[in-house]
Scaffold this motif. Structure first.
Motif, PDB file in Angstrom:
ATOM      1  N   UNK A   8       0.872  -1.167   0.000  1.00 25.07           N
ATOM      2  CA  UNK A   8       0.000   0.000   0.000  1.00 25.07           C
ATOM      3  C   UNK A   8       0.911   1.218   0.000  1.00 25.07           C
ATOM      4  N   UNK A   9       0.359   2.386  -0.267  1.00 25.61           N
ATOM      5  CA  UNK A   9       1.138   3.623  -0.276  1.00 25.61           C
ATOM      6  C   UNK A   9       0.470   4.610   0.669  1.00 25.61           C
ATOM      7  N   UNK A  10       1.301   5.212   1.520  1.00 27.42           N
ATOM      8  CA  UNK A  10       0.793   6.186   2.476  1.00 27.42           C
ATOM      9  C   UNK A  10       0.458   7.490   1.757  1.00 27.42           C
ATOM     10  N   UNK A  21     -13.883   5.220  -0.433  1.00 31.32           N
ATOM     11  CA  UNK A  21     -12.656   4.519  -0.837  1.00 31.32           C
ATOM     12  C   UNK A  21     -12.526   3.192  -0.096  1.00 31.32           C
ATOM     13  N   UNK A  22     -12.810   3.200   1.190  1.00 30.42           N
ATOM     14  CA  UNK A  22     -12.718   1.972   1.984  1.00 30.42           C
ATOM     15  C   UNK A  22     -13.729   0.937   1.499  1.00 30.42           C
ATOM     16  N   UNK A  23     -14.973   1.375   1.230  1.00 27.65           N
ATOM     17  CA  UNK A  23     -16.001   0.446   0.731  1.00 27.65           C
ATOM     18  C   UNK A  23     -15.614  -0.102  -0.638  1.00 27.65           C
ATOM     19  N   UNK A  24     -15.097   0.754  -1.519  1.00 26.36           N
ATOM     20  CA  UNK A  24     -14.763   0.349  -2.884  1.00 26.36           C
ATOM     21  C   UNK A  24     -13.588  -0.628  -2.920  1.00 26.36           C
ATOM     22  N   UNK A  27      -9.488  -1.244   1.455  1.00 30.12           N
ATOM     23  CA  UNK A  27      -8.280  -0.776   2.138  1.00 30.12           C
ATOM     24  C   UNK A  27      -8.689  -0.074   3.425  1.00 30.12           C
ATOM     25  N   UNK A  28      -7.999  -0.398   4.514  1.00 23.09           N
ATOM     26  CA  UNK A  28      -8.270   0.213   5.812  1.00 23.09           C
ATOM     27  C   UNK A  28      -7.269   1.328   6.106  1.00 23.09           C
TER      28      UNK A  28
END
Length: 169
Positions: A8-10, A21-24, A27-28
């Motif tokens: 992942x990228x911060x 974004x989280x639902x799609x 990613x948490x």
């Protein structure tokens, strides 16, 4: 597929993920909070490519790998634009890629379609979560493998068009 790279990228501008974004993507917030920045992630990717023997001392045209994507968005509109905005150097191997969506359409003589429809056309189903980068990548690889088995020759069919940069005199 013998090996894969995933991180992942911060985010550094908008640091908090939206509920959309989280639902799609699934990613948490904790995953991106613990992730490297884009610049560090690109360095890690380059290290992985070197460890795989993919970055030989050869011109880009003679490299033995290419990125495949389901359109121009990830490499052209997102990665390139973000690197440009942040002043991050990225490898030239990101500047040309296989647009698998276009190649699929041309090879099978069908309309351009999304990943899950390409898989259905080939008699497969999507594995994993839609819009998850790693799952999308794995499914794109499955599509490419089946295309090669069906006789398709992969080639770089899309890339960046560099705009001239003007300087003040």
């Amino acid at each position: 597929v013998s090996s894969e790279f995933h991180t992942y990228v911060k985010p550094t501008a908008n640091k908090t993920l939206s509920p959309f974004c989280t639902r799609l993507t699934g990613i948490r917030q904790s995953q991106v909070d613990a992730a490297p920045t884009l610049e560090t992630a690109l360095v890690q990717l380059e290290g992985w490519l070197e460890a795989q023997g993919m970055l030989l001392d050869a011109p880009v045209a003679e490299r033995n790998f290419a990125f495949a994507a389901d359109g121009p968005w990830d490499l052209k509109n997102f990665l390139d634009a973000e690197c440009e905005r942040k002043g991050i150097r990225k490898g030239a191997y990101f500047d040309k890629w296989v647009n698998l969506k276009q190649l699929f359409s041309d090879f099978y003589r069908v309309r351009s379609c999304k990943i899950h429809k390409m898989l259905e056309f080939q008699g497969m189903t999507f594995e994993g979560r839609l819009h998850s980068g790693i799952d999308d990548s794995r499914n794109i690889a499955r599509i490419a493998i089946k295309m090669a088995q069906d006789g398709c020759v992969m080639y770089l069919n899309e890339g960046l068009s560099r705009k001239p940069k003007f300087v003040s005199l």
